[in-house]
Scaffold this motif. Structure first.
Motif, PDB file in Angstrom:
ATOM      1  N   THR A   1      -4.413   7.776  -3.774  1.00  0.00           N
ATOM      2  CA  THR A   1      -4.150   6.406  -4.234  1.00  0.00           C
ATOM      3  C   THR A   1      -5.368   5.859  -4.971  1.00  0.00           C
ATOM      4  O   THR A   1      -6.487   6.348  -4.829  1.00  0.00           O
TER       5      THR A   1
ATOM      6  N   GLY B   1      -7.368   6.572  -0.900  1.00  0.00           N
ATOM      7  CA  GLY B   1      -6.729   7.188   0.265  1.00  0.00           C
ATOM      8  C   GLY B   1      -5.969   8.452  -0.121  1.00  0.00           C
ATOM      9  O   GLY B   1      -5.636   8.666  -1.290  1.00  0.00           O
ATOM     10  N   ILE B   2      -5.699   9.267   0.876  1.00  0.00           N
ATOM     11  CA  ILE B   2      -4.917  10.485   0.654  1.00  0.00           C
ATOM     12  C   ILE B   2      -3.477  10.212   1.092  1.00  0.00           C
ATOM     13  O   ILE B   2      -3.249   9.738   2.208  1.00  0.00           O
ATOM     14  N   VAL B   3      -2.526  10.481   0.230  1.00  0.00           N
ATOM     15  CA  VAL B   3      -1.118  10.285   0.563  1.00  0.00           C
ATOM     16  C   VAL B   3      -0.512  11.601   1.028  1.00  0.00           C
ATOM     17  O   VAL B   3       0.324  11.646   1.910  1.00  0.00           O
ATOM     18  N   GLU B   4      -0.962  12.657   0.417  1.00  0.00           N
ATOM     19  CA  GLU B   4      -0.397  13.956   0.750  1.00  0.00           C
ATOM     20  C   GLU B   4      -1.390  15.028   0.356  1.00  0.00           C
ATOM     21  O   GLU B   4      -2.015  14.954  -0.703  1.00  0.00           O
ATOM     22  N   VAL B   5      -1.556  16.002   1.207  1.00  0.00           N
ATOM     23  CA  VAL B   5      -2.351  17.156   0.846  1.00  0.00           C
ATOM     24  C   VAL B   5      -1.551  18.389   1.226  1.00  0.00           C
ATOM     25  O   VAL B   5      -0.964  18.461   2.303  1.00  0.00           O
ATOM     26  N   GLN B   6      -1.456  19.310   0.303  1.00  0.00           N
ATOM     27  CA  GLN B   6      -0.736  20.558   0.544  1.00  0.00           C
ATOM     28  C   GLN B   6      -1.609  21.694   0.078  1.00  0.00           C
ATOM     29  O   GLN B   6      -1.731  21.929  -1.120  1.00  0.00           O
TER      30      GLN B   6
ATOM     31  N   ARG C   1       8.400  10.958  -1.915  1.00  0.00           N
ATOM     32  CA  ARG C   1       7.510  10.486  -0.841  1.00  0.00           C
ATOM     33  C   ARG C   1       6.244   9.857  -1.400  1.00  0.00           C
ATOM     34  O   ARG C   1       5.784   8.820  -0.914  1.00  0.00           O
TER      35      ARG C   1
ATOM     36  N   ARG D   1     -10.602  13.999  -5.988  1.00  0.00           N
ATOM     37  CA  ARG D   1     -10.978  12.593  -6.069  1.00  0.00           C
ATOM     38  C   ARG D   1     -11.523  12.279  -7.473  1.00  0.00           C
ATOM     39  O   ARG D   1     -11.188  11.269  -8.074  1.00  0.00           O
TER      40      ARG D   1
ATOM     41  N   LEU E   1     -11.084  18.690  -2.107  1.00  0.00           N
ATOM     42  CA  LEU E   1     -10.775  17.264  -2.028  1.00  0.00           C
ATOM     43  C   LEU E   1     -11.715  16.442  -2.908  1.00  0.00           C
ATOM     44  O   LEU E   1     -11.295  15.482  -3.579  1.00  0.00           O
TER      45      LEU E   1
ATOM     46  N   ALA F   1       5.049   5.899  -1.059  1.00  0.00           N
ATOM     47  CA  ALA F   1       3.835   5.575  -0.302  1.00  0.00           C
ATOM     48  C   ALA F   1       3.080   4.389  -0.894  1.00  0.00           C
ATOM     49  O   ALA F   1       2.301   3.738  -0.202  1.00  0.00           O
TER      50      ALA F   1
ATOM     51  N   LYS G   1       2.005  -1.404  -4.680  1.00  0.00           N
ATOM     52  CA  LYS G   1       0.823  -1.884  -3.954  1.00  0.00           C
ATOM     53  C   LYS G   1      -0.451  -1.221  -4.453  1.00  0.00           C
ATOM     54  O   LYS G   1      -1.547  -1.698  -4.211  1.00  0.00           O
TER      55      LYS G   1
END
Lengths: 249, 249, 249, 249, 249, 249
Positions: free
Chosen positions: E202, E206-211, E106, E232, E228, E110, E166
């Motif tokens: 990214t 940007g945030i693609v996934e946070v768990q 995933r 970063r 977070l 993304a 991208k």
């Protein structure tokens, strides 16, 4: 039938008369997404039956212009008194599960004109939400309603021209309780009965399948015939309820 | 029975009279290593049955002072006209295989006094070397001989004191061929019969298991009784041959 | 060979001379349905070999105008002294089983002109009915007869034009018993031998496969050569019996 | 050995002399957590071998006062030119994988005094990071170093009193390339060789295992002996490098 | 970042500052055969990431003119302190393994323009050679390099016209250690942290996934924001190293 | 909450306000046999949650005087628009299923005092009867009620002395729909949302788990905080309904 009858009381654990079914209810359309569905309750046994239509047949039937009806059976892990293993977690279906789903499929195919279906399949999923004996028989009885509704849906969609069901099919288990044949065993009765027999019968009175097993002593021809008579009486009531559930005369 | 009879000939594919068994042979001791064994032939159907004794019971029976009898069934890949997948290579037993081995186990337990065994198990392996219809019935009939011989071996070894077998058990399939009940279907007959029923019966005439399936049209009570009568006749001959194979009066 | 020889007796457990094969028998056509078959007995080891012809090749060979020969191996649960698990019930083939069936397939392909077969496959099923050592070697020897007969059947049916078998292939195990190389180990000898070696040889004297394993002490080049000599002697007799079984000069 | 030799050049694809090994390197301690480990490189073949000590033995050995050595083998999906399936995703190990890991385990046990280990196990994991032929042989050679280091670790921890390794063991593959025996096949050579043979040998010159397979034409006794000679020469160099890696004289 | 920072020291087990990454290294081209590869080390965690290009897409995407990127994850049995089962031997991937490989796939999709790939797939294999915490995050960071290199290879081969990536994507785990958010947990820290959170981010922030998972006490919004912020900071350094590894400005 | 709110309408497919939950119902005691159970409905999503008590713990916890809570998740094949494979028939649970059941188990353990349970286990079975988005969140919310009831049952039976649940736990999914954060996505919304995030929260306002995934564009910190705010609002309502279902003040 559900009211008391004049049969000699058997002193069954359930307190029912020897020829008395449990309270039966058939709830059509119980599953939102399926082409046909029915939630059947026989006393505390509760099975959700869905019929899923697919526009293809298994490889061994391709190009033969006929359809197929098959079934899968499952039981929620806590449908029973003590939790059973989840078959998906164990990684395989038990022999019992496979035996039951083969029986359901055969029984429904026995009253289906596969040629009239064209090349499509219906998969009947029978999932036991609550188990109290007789789950395979309830599955067959409920699956017929789901299948009937799915075929009606296909006719409305002009996928098939005529109803492929040639007859009704329903099933009930009977057993010998302290020497007396009794109808529609619940779990407590089934685990103590001397003989357990499942009868799959058609609306016109034919036998599609009979499976009788002596749990203790072997049984006699006379006993087999006694059980068959009860099954005929019990399925007559089930046929009436199937027709009501489907809005048939 | 194997000689011609005065039953009205059915014009069956096999040319046999309606109530005529195929040629039966039971060869005791066919497997060198097993405690009991029997190679049974019913016409071209050939099943090697072995009984293996183990000095323990499955976990669910531990400490209850009783024994267990169970069965496994298999078919050599080329026992049939066209080769079937090897179940070991596919990684699982089919539903049919599991259904059959459960039936064999139940049938043999029905005539066994599990208490008299003490805490030991017998595993009956029924492996089809050549298949021509009726393999599950032949397995039951042959397995009884293997089990009897294994128990005799245990008695000779003083592992058990008395013979735990309470009765004989044998099985035969019957069917309806062009409207007439016929005995002991071979593969060609079975694949065209309207109804196929397997009867597992005891030496004293009781029914242990009946499994009747309408392949085409449903069958009637009268037909079921007709099939049962043939099965009684056929198993009588099988019981005689079992006794001979075991050297019993 | 099977009669006594003038080799120095090794005092082997079997009482055979060091260079003496067990009694060998090859029964062609032992399986009713297979295109080719052979029941091979080497002493108490008994393997049913069938050859099944299929009109297609595995995906990796499609469109290349050649055929394929492959093998599957199995053992009945009670072929051995103590019952082994049924691989179908356990859900997978053991490493040993896979190793053996790969060896059988390779050995038969080594003497087959796959181009001459066209796009068809032959599956060789080698099922051990009774095990007393040397089952993989017996499988190879018997499978050659089954394959030869299946190819002859295909030629008679005009499916293939020429016999794709370029040579015979047979196999035998040898071992070192108390310092002396001996031929054709049975189970009792195999389990105590210091070295166990399987030789797969061709009718023209070439080696197709050699697998030698020191069970205890490593072995020497001289011992390897001694074992090879015995294998050459043993396979010579097996080639003779293969030709007889196939009705070849 | 790694320098050029005076053997007649075979014009092998690799350009090496017929008796020339690929560049070999053995990196001890390559895995941080394992009790013993070795990263072996034979040319572009790269195998990470780890030895994991466990304080128990498999059930079949319990209470016998001896230890066990076993092996598992795997290949990273992209160790090869084209990506292979991940065996964990497919849900089973291939026959090839099982054959190789059985060979590795047998080879290491052949030089281990299991009694001297006491009741403990060592699991050798051989994982191929990069494959260019000869991965099973490299695994054996590297696993010996990992095992030696693990045993040394156990001696330092006073878990065992004496080194259980009785001898060195190493392996190399040889083949016949255009009629000439050549040493240490890489992938390009292996896929075109007429015969491929793996030799597992001990430091004192004994043969532990020989596996020779004719890929095309059968091979002769003389060729087998030629290959064995090369293997002896190649393993001599591997034994030297194993000793260096372990800091042995 | 890798040098000491002026963040208040947390007294972490590793002795690192709260916002200090472990030593990171990204070795491009580490796998000989893969179209793209990267060996990533984050402290003692070491993951080999390979990208394998296949000229087809999974069935559910066929004919849609777009590509697919997917991932598989594995761990060598002795990558960890105590040996873990080999998933191939056990016959299935654990829930944890499947969860991780789904996350990796995933995350990479993304930042990939699947349309720009055309109908081809890239399979990212992330195999942990040594584990010391943060293996799923290291896999994502390393897989991006492997994927970038594989796409560059495809562009050089004129299989695709423009770079389908991208943006960059990288991941890092953060946790709360004795009340203080800390960056890039190693195994010792992870097993004692109160909260463990993985952030996939990214290059453009940007945030693609946070768990995020509370291991002990639930965490607060403020803590989530603190973690977070560290992520970063940590990924900024990882993005820089990814660009260096790929030879990008 | 279920009534309209003053949040700016998002024009969501469901027509609900951005901060509006679907109609929620929690039916305690829905399963006859389980120690605790709850049928939860969130709009058309319907999950039957049962809690089964077992008097033992998994092997890794034995003898440590603490309990265990774990979960299994399943979906009836026709719970969805198009029928899905039955996982029991396929022989394995999908990665998605395993991921979900691990999440449910972790979430419930986060509010359970395992020490207070003593050595017993509770298995939470969450079976989706009808799926319309948010099944994992509904499972967690419903499972808490089932678990609470099961613990009350154990207290009544004097198996445990105090309620092991330290807090409530509930979950809800949120997403970004056309740039606006919205609460409690149904299937139609979920499949088109730009971001999908599941929040598992406690009655006292802590976060137990957050799983946010960008389906299209990455999301920002501000968006994550917006989603978290909605989740806090939504779970507040769910906590109220849980208390009502359990008859708590």
């Amino acid at each position: 039938m559900n009211a008391s009858s004049n049969a000699r009381p058997a002193g069954r654990p359930s307190g029912r008369a020897a020829d008395q079914l449990r309270t039966v209810s058939l709830q059509p359309g119980a599953a939102r997404h399926a082409e046909g569905s029915c939630l059947i309750r026989m006393g505390n046994t509760e099975v959700l039956c869905t019929a899923s239509v697919e526009g293809k047949v298994p490889p061994f039937l391709r190009g033969q212009g006929q359809g197929w009806v098959t079934a899968e059976y499952g039981m929620l892990p806590r449908a029973t008194h003590t939790r059973g293993d989840r078959e998906a977690a164990r990684g395989k279906q038990s022999g019992r599960t496979q035996e039951i789903q083969r029986l359901i499929g055969r029984s429904l195919r026995a009253v289906t004109d596969l040629k009239a279906m064209g090349e499509m399949s219906v998969i009947l999923d029978c999932d036991v939400l609550s188990a109290d004996g007789g789950t395979r028989c309830a599955s067959i009885t409920g699956a017929w309603v789901a299948l009937h509704l799915a075929f009606r849906h296909c006719m409305k969609m002009n996928v098939i021209g005529t109803m492929p069901l040639k007859d009704q099919v329903a099933a009930v288990s009977c057993g010998i309780w302290q020497g007396t044949p009794v109808l529609d065993l619940d779990y407590a009765e089934d685990s103590k009965a001397e003989t357990d027999a499942n009868f799959v019968m058609t609306g016109r009175g034919g036998i599609v399948e009979v499976q009788g097993t002596a749990e203790g002593e072997p049984f006699s021809e006379a006993e087999l015939i006694g059980l068959l008579g009860l099954a005929r009486q019990g399925t007559a009531e089930l046929f009436r309820q199937q027709r009501t559930a489907c809005g048939l005369g």
